[in-house]
Design a protein around this motif. Structure first.
Motif, PDB file in Angstrom:
ATOM      1  N   LEU A  11       4.541  30.563 -31.510  1.00  0.00           N
ATOM      2  CA  LEU A  11       4.476  29.122 -31.751  1.00  0.00           C
ATOM      3  C   LEU A  11       4.937  28.377 -30.509  1.00  0.00           C
ATOM      4  CD1 LEU A  11       5.706  28.619 -35.435  1.00  0.00           C
ATOM      5  CD2 LEU A  11       3.386  28.963 -34.570  1.00  0.00           C
ATOM      6  N   GLY A  12       4.039  27.607 -29.924  1.00  0.00           N
ATOM      7  CA  GLY A  12       4.382  26.831 -28.732  1.00  0.00           C
ATOM      8  C   GLY A  12       3.915  27.531 -27.474  1.00  0.00           C
ATOM      9  N   LEU A  13       3.032  26.854 -26.717  1.00  0.00           N
ATOM     10  CA  LEU A  13       2.530  27.415 -25.457  1.00  0.00           C
ATOM     11  C   LEU A  13       2.939  26.542 -24.277  1.00  0.00           C
ATOM     12  CD1 LEU A  13      -1.078  28.234 -26.732  1.00  0.00           C
ATOM     13  CD2 LEU A  13       0.762  29.894 -26.315  1.00  0.00           C
ATOM     14  N   ALA A  14       3.113  25.241 -24.520  1.00  0.00           N
ATOM     15  CA  ALA A  14       3.469  24.301 -23.449  1.00  0.00           C
ATOM     16  C   ALA A  14       4.864  24.635 -22.910  1.00  0.00           C
ATOM     17  CB  ALA A  14       3.469  22.879 -23.993  1.00  0.00           C
ATOM     18  N   PHE A  15       5.132  24.280 -21.651  1.00  0.00           N
ATOM     19  CA  PHE A  15       6.436  24.637 -21.066  1.00  0.00           C
ATOM     20  C   PHE A  15       7.566  23.824 -21.670  1.00  0.00           C
ATOM     21  CE2 PHE A  15       8.139  21.497 -18.028  1.00  0.00           C
ATOM     22  CZ  PHE A  15       7.083  20.597 -17.916  1.00  0.00           C
TER      23      PHE A  15
ATOM     24  N   THR B  79      -1.700  32.478 -32.186  1.00  0.00           N
ATOM     25  CA  THR B  79      -0.900  31.388 -31.628  1.00  0.00           C
ATOM     26  C   THR B  79      -1.327  30.008 -32.117  1.00  0.00           C
ATOM     27  OG1 THR B  79       0.072  30.527 -29.603  1.00  0.00           O
ATOM     28  CG2 THR B  79      -2.255  31.003 -29.509  1.00  0.00           C
ATOM     29  N   TYR B  80      -0.380  29.073 -31.987  1.00  0.00           N
ATOM     30  CA  TYR B  80      -0.657  27.665 -32.281  1.00  0.00           C
ATOM     31  C   TYR B  80       0.245  26.796 -31.405  1.00  0.00           C
ATOM     32  CZ  TYR B  80      -0.248  23.092 -34.380  1.00  0.00           C
ATOM     33  OH  TYR B  80      -0.195  21.729 -34.543  1.00  0.00           O
ATOM     34  N   ASP B  81      -0.355  25.790 -30.796  1.00  0.00           N
ATOM     35  CA  ASP B  81       0.406  24.745 -30.092  1.00  0.00           C
ATOM     36  C   ASP B  81      -0.322  23.430 -30.376  1.00  0.00           C
ATOM     37  OD1 ASP B  81       2.397  24.372 -27.378  1.00  0.00           O
ATOM     38  OD2 ASP B  81       0.871  22.830 -27.696  1.00  0.00           O
ATOM     39  N   PRO B  82       0.418  22.349 -30.638  1.00  0.00           N
ATOM     40  CA  PRO B  82      -0.260  21.097 -31.007  1.00  0.00           C
ATOM     41  C   PRO B  82      -1.201  20.558 -29.930  1.00  0.00           C
ATOM     42  CG  PRO B  82       2.121  20.926 -31.385  1.00  0.00           C
ATOM     43  CD  PRO B  82       1.883  22.237 -30.722  1.00  0.00           C
ATOM     44  N   VAL B  83      -0.885  20.729 -28.641  1.00  0.00           N
ATOM     45  CA  VAL B  83      -1.786  20.158 -27.619  1.00  0.00           C
ATOM     46  C   VAL B  83      -2.142  21.083 -26.447  1.00  0.00           C
ATOM     47  CG1 VAL B  83      -1.119  17.751 -28.094  1.00  0.00           C
ATOM     48  CG2 VAL B  83       0.060  19.000 -26.297  1.00  0.00           C
ATOM     49  N   ALA B  84      -1.447  22.202 -26.304  1.00  0.00           N
ATOM     50  CA  ALA B  84      -1.637  22.991 -25.078  1.00  0.00           C
ATOM     51  C   ALA B  84      -2.643  24.136 -25.200  1.00  0.00           C
ATOM     52  CB  ALA B  84      -0.288  23.532 -24.606  1.00  0.00           C
ATOM     53  N   MET B  85      -3.294  24.274 -26.357  1.00  0.00           N
ATOM     54  CA  MET B  85      -4.159  25.451 -26.543  1.00  0.00           C
ATOM     55  C   MET B  85      -5.375  25.438 -25.607  1.00  0.00           C
ATOM     56  SD  MET B  85      -3.837  26.668 -30.475  1.00  0.00           S
ATOM     57  CE  MET B  85      -4.457  25.251 -31.336  1.00  0.00           C
ATOM     58  N   ASP B  86      -5.951  24.246 -25.394  1.00  0.00           N
ATOM     59  CA  ASP B  86      -7.125  24.190 -24.507  1.00  0.00           C
ATOM     60  C   ASP B  86      -6.764  24.673 -23.111  1.00  0.00           C
ATOM     61  OD1 ASP B  86      -8.885  23.433 -26.362  1.00  0.00           O
ATOM     62  OD2 ASP B  86      -8.833  21.280 -25.898  1.00  0.00           O
TER      63      ASP B  86
ATOM     64  N   PHE C 271      -4.365  26.697 -22.358  1.00  0.00           N
ATOM     65  CA  PHE C 271      -4.036  28.119 -22.403  1.00  0.00           C
ATOM     66  C   PHE C 271      -5.312  28.975 -22.441  1.00  0.00           C
ATOM     67  CE2 PHE C 271      -1.724  31.949 -23.567  1.00  0.00           C
ATOM     68  CZ  PHE C 271      -0.543  31.759 -22.875  1.00  0.00           C
ATOM     69  N   LYS C 272      -6.343  28.420 -23.077  1.00  0.00           N
ATOM     70  CA  LYS C 272      -7.604  29.180 -23.179  1.00  0.00           C
ATOM     71  C   LYS C 272      -8.172  29.494 -21.798  1.00  0.00           C
ATOM     72  CE  LYS C 272      -8.847  27.646 -27.776  1.00  0.00           C
ATOM     73  NZ  LYS C 272      -9.460  26.588 -28.585  1.00  0.00           N
TER      74      LYS C 272
ATOM     75  N   ILE D  53      -6.541  36.394 -27.308  1.00  0.00           N
ATOM     76  CA  ILE D  53      -5.615  36.048 -28.387  1.00  0.00           C
ATOM     77  C   ILE D  53      -6.303  35.142 -29.408  1.00  0.00           C
ATOM     78  CG2 ILE D  53      -3.559  36.318 -26.972  1.00  0.00           C
ATOM     79  CD1 ILE D  53      -3.343  33.478 -26.516  1.00  0.00           C
ATOM     80  N   ASN D  54      -5.684  35.044 -30.585  1.00  0.00           N
ATOM     81  CA  ASN D  54      -6.285  34.256 -31.668  1.00  0.00           C
ATOM     82  C   ASN D  54      -5.616  32.893 -31.775  1.00  0.00           C
ATOM     83  OD1 ASN D  54      -7.715  36.674 -32.387  1.00  0.00           O
ATOM     84  ND2 ASN D  54      -5.798  37.383 -33.324  1.00  0.00           N
TER      85      ASN D  54
END
Ligand code: UGA
Length: 437
Positions: free
Chosen positions: A319-323, A351-358, A360-361, A367-368
Motif C-alpha cells: 500500500l503506497g508507492l509515492a515517496f 498494489t494500490y496507491d491513490p495517485v502514483a500508480m501511473d 509506477f507502471k 505486478i498487479n
C-alpha cells in the motif's frame, strides 16, 4: 509589477511561476517541451500537487501567468529570468548540469538589456559562478546580475511553502539585484518573512546544508527506531520527548522505511561529492546515506521475518508507492527498492496507491494494480504499508483481517493502531514501536 520569465515548467518552475504571479507580477513560464506548454495552455497541470491548479487558474484568468515555448522572446522581454530546469543525478552521482548550461547559453544569446538571472534549481556550490561565465561568454557585454535563490518547497505542500515560506535566501553581491529581488517577494513583508542576503556560494550551500541536515535527522531517528525495536522502547514517545527540547525540534523525526524523493537522496550525495572535491570528508552525511539505504532493505528483512522467511510464491499487498503522501512522485521512493527485492525473492505483488500508480507502471514491473486497498488486500498473505496516505490511516483493521489470507502486516509508517493490531491478533511489525503496550 515586475516582468518575469521562468525557464522550466517542472515542479519547481511551475510552483514558482504560479506563486510569483500570485504575488502580483507578470510571469511567463517557458519550456522547450512544446507539448507540455500546449497542455498547460489548455488548463492541464502535468503534475499532482495540491492547490497548484487553483493558483494557476486564478492568475491565468487575471492575465498574470502565461505559458509559452518562445523562450528567446520571453527572455528578451523580461527583467528577471528564473532558471528552474532539472539537475538530475548523473551516473557518477554528480548533478547533471547539461540543461542548466544550455539555458545559460540561451540567456546569454538573448541578453538585450540589464537583467537579473536567478537560479532556483538546486545546483552544487560553485555552479553560480559557472553559469555567470557562460552567460558572459555568450552575450555582448550587456550588464546583468546573477542571483542564487534556492527553493525550500516540499512536494505535496509546495504551494503553501511558496506562499508562506520560513525564509527567503538571496545570494547576490549586487545591491541593485538584491533590492529588485526583495521587491519580487514584497507581499511576504506582511508576514515578516526573514530575507537573508548573502553571496552566491553561501546561498548555494544553505540549500545543501538544510536538505542534508533534514536527511540526517531522518536517518538518526530511523537508527534510534531500529534500536527501540531491539530494546522494547517506543520511538514515537522518544521522538516526541526529544522534540520538546527547542534545540532539537519535533519536525523530521518520524521514522519510516528511509527517505526518498527527488531531493534528499540526490542532494546528500552531491554534498559528499563537493566535500571530496575539497578534501573535506562529510562523514555524518555519508553515514546518513548508508543508514537510509540499509533502512529500505531492513523493511524487506522485517517482512520476511513476519513470514518465517518463506516469501516465495507469497502474495504481498503493497500500500503506497509515492515517496510520500500528496504526490504522484515515485523518484527514489522506498517502493522502488522494496518491490523489486520482493519480486526477486519470488513474491507476487498486489498494489494500490491513490495517485502514483501511473508513474509506477512506467517501471514495467510485473505486478498487479488495484483500485483500492480492499481489492489489493483480498487473499494476500501479508501487507506492507509504505506511504502514509490519509486513506490508509482510516483502514478498518477488522475488515483488513477478513480480506487477508493471513493477518500479517508490516506498517513502515507507524500509522496503524498498535493497540488494535494487538487486539485483533495481527502478526504485525512496524518501525520502532512494536513493543507498545
Ligand atoms: C525536501 C525538503 O523538505 C524541502 O524543504 C526542499 O525544498 C525539497 O526537498 C527540495 O530540495 O526540493 P521533499 O523531498 O518534497 O522536500 O519532501 P520531504 O517532505 O522533505 O520528505 C522527503 C522524504 O523524507 C520522504 O521520503 C519522507 O517520507 C521522508 N521523511 C520526512 C521521513 O521519513 N521522516 C520525516 O520525519 C520526514
Amino acid at each position: 509589477m515586475r516582468k518575469i520569465t521562468i525557464i522550466g515548467t517542472g515542479y519547481v518552475g511551475l510552483v514558482t511561476g504560479a506563486g510569483i504571479s500570485d504575488f502580483g507580477h507578470d510571469v511567463t513560464c517557458v519550456d522547450i517541451d512544446k507539448n507540455k506548454i500546449k497542455k498547460l495552455n489548455s488548463g492541464e497541470i502535468p503534475i499532482y500537487e495540491p492547490e497548484l491548479d487553483t493558483i494557476v487558474k486564478r492568475n491565468s484568468v487575471k492575465g498574470l501567468l502565461k505559458f509559452s515555448s518562445r523562450i528567446n522572446e520571453a527572455i528578451k522581454e523580461s527583467e528577471i529570468i528564473f532558471i528552474a530546469v532539472g539537475t538530475p543525478q548523473s551516473k557518477n552521482g554528480d548533478s547533471d548540469l547539461t540543461a542548466i548550461e544550455n539555458v545559460a547559453k540561451t540567456i546569454g544569446k538573448n541578453l538585450n538589456k540589464y537583467k537579473i538571472i536567478c537560479t532556483k534549481s538546486t545546483v552544487p556550490v560553485g555552479t553560480g559562478k559557472k553559469i555567470e561565465e557562460i552567460i558572459k561568454l555568450n552575450s555582448k557585454a550587456i550588464e546583468f546580475d546573477y542571483v542564487s535563490n534556492p527553493e525550500f518547497l516540499r512536494e505535496g505542500a509546495a504551494v503553501r511553502d511558496f506562499l508562506i515560506p520560513d525564509r527567503i535566501v538571496i545570494g547576490s553581491r549586487s545591491k541593485k539585484a538584491f533590492k529588485i529581488m526583495q521587491d519580487v517577494y514584497r507581499p511576504l513583508f506582511l508576514n515578516e518573512t526573514p530575507i537573508i542576503n548573502t553571496n552566491v556560494e553561501t546561498s548555494e550551500m544553505i540549500k545543501y546544508a538544510s536538505n542534508s541536515f533534514l536527511a540526517l535527522k531522518i536517518s538518526y531517528i530511523n537508527e534510534i527506531a531500529n534500536l527501540c525495536d531491539s530494546v522494547g522502547a517506543d520511538v514515537h514517545i522518544v521522538s516526541k520527548a526529544m522534540g520538546q527540547d527547542g534545540r532539537i525540534s519535533p519536525k523530521f523525526l518520524h521514522p519510516g522505511p528511509g527517505f526518498g524523493g527527488s531531493c534528499f537522496p540526490k542532494d546528500t550525495i552531491a554534498l559528499v561529492n563537493t566535500g571530496n572535491q575539497n578534501n573535506i570528508r562529510m562523514n555524518t552525511i555519508e553515514a546518513a546515506i548508508k543508514t537510509n539505504n540499509e533502512q529500505k532493505l531492513r523493511m524487506v528483512a522485517k517482512l520476511k521475518s513476519l513470514l518465517n522467511n518463506k516469501i516465495k510464491n507469497k502474495t504481498i499487498t503493497v500500500l503506497g508507492l509515492a515517496f510520500k503522501p500528496q504526490t504522484d512522485d515515485i523518484r527514489d521512493a522506498a517502493s522502488t527498492i522494496i518491490i523489486p527485492k520482493l519480486i526477486k525473492e519470488g513474491a507476487i505483488i498486489n498494489t494500490y496507491d491513490p495517485v502514483a500508480m501511473d508513474n509506477f507502471k512506467s517501471l514495467k514491473l510485473n505486478i498487479n494494480y488495484f483500485n483500492n486497498w480492499q481489492e489489493a488486500s483480498r487473499g494476500a498473505d501479508a501487507l506492507i504499508l509504505l506511504t502514509e496516505w490519509n486513506e490508509f490511516r482510516g483502514i478498518d483493521l477488522l475488515e483488513l483481517k477478513h480480506l487477508l489470507k493471513a493477518p500479517t502486516v508490516l506498517d513502515t509508517k507507524n500509522i496503524l493502531s498498535v493497540e488494535n493490531l494487538q487486539a485483533l491478533k495481527f502478526n504485525y511489525d512496524n518501525v520502532g514501536r512494536k513493543a507498545i503496550n
